[in-house]
Design an enzyme around this catalytic site. Sequence first.
Site, PDB file in Angstrom:
ATOM      1  NE  ARG A   1     -76.680  22.081 -81.157  1.00 23.65           N
ATOM      2  CZ  ARG A   1     -77.603  22.091 -82.111  1.00 23.65           C
ATOM      3  NH1 ARG A   1     -77.466  21.333 -83.181  1.00 23.65           N
ATOM      4  NH2 ARG A   1     -78.660  22.883 -82.018  1.00 23.65           N
TER       5      ARG A   1
ATOM      6  CG  ASP B   1     -70.556  27.946 -85.070  1.00 19.29           C
ATOM      7  OD1 ASP B   1     -71.410  27.040 -85.051  1.00 19.29           O
ATOM      8  OD2 ASP B   1     -70.842  29.150 -85.180  1.00 19.29           O
TER       9      ASP B   1
ATOM     10  NE  ARG C   1     -67.461  32.740 -84.697  1.00 14.87           N
ATOM     11  CZ  ARG C   1     -67.462  32.304 -85.951  1.00 14.87           C
ATOM     12  NH1 ARG C   1     -66.602  32.795 -86.838  1.00 14.87           N
ATOM     13  NH2 ARG C   1     -68.326  31.386 -86.343  1.00 14.87           N
TER      14      ARG C   1
END
Length: 283
Positions: A60, A62, A211
């Site tokens: 999933r 973002d 990230r």
Amino acid sequence: MSDEAAPGFVRVRLDLSYDGKDFSGWAKQRERRTVQGELESALGTVTRSSETPDLTVAGRTDAGVHARGQVAHVDLPEELWAEHRDKLLRRLAGRLPHDVRVWRVAAAPPGFNARFSAIWRRYAYRVVDHPGGVDPLLRGHVLWHDWPLDVDAMNAASAPLLGEHDFAAYCKRRDGATTIRTLQKLSWERGADGVITATVRADAFCHNMVRSLVGALLFTGDGHRPVDWPGKVLAAGVRDSAVHVVRPHGLTLEEVGYPADELLAARNKESRNKRSLPGAGCC
């Protein structure tokens, strides 16, 4: 979440890609545009289904994160699949918005689960350090870092992060969710066009992990932190305020890996044993 379609249903694998810019991530949200929402709506429309199909996805993503090699599955009634299987790809192309495409639909092998069967996910994060900025044609997929980057230093700093660790220092914690992951690859390469690509592969990722790792390694590459700093942050096991979660638009899910068909059931069991709770959004 079953590893087999219910009697009278066929499990269908979908391979897809999307530009994440205008999506609020993968997962359905009320009053927000999401990839799952668009796909389920399109599937329901083109198959004229009385119930909204329910998609399960490999990872999933973002808001703002892209995908080139995303995988999902959906269980469709046998008669519906028989009627639409040869036309489904073209009909989806006519119904879906231009920022999401399905490239392949096929009956999945027994035991296939898009999420739990996966043995790795591979992401790429792209950045440039050219003083003039990012090529306008790439601006939606490449981050501009306004300090020169030393790729060798970033590769050296990445090496201690490989393997199985608790990545709590690089993850946004969620109640009940483990932050233990196996990082299989983390490498940096500067292309002839000046774009620096981080290739990041793991069995799975926790929220903001990629990230955050990229943010720490960019600080090493531009000289703001020493080469051993990212490893020390990992060992400390707590969030460091100097670790920035870089912007999502540089991140793309490139590929999801699955085992041979005969190993699917064993992989599903292993995945559930390691992580019985949802892994949340990524990355």
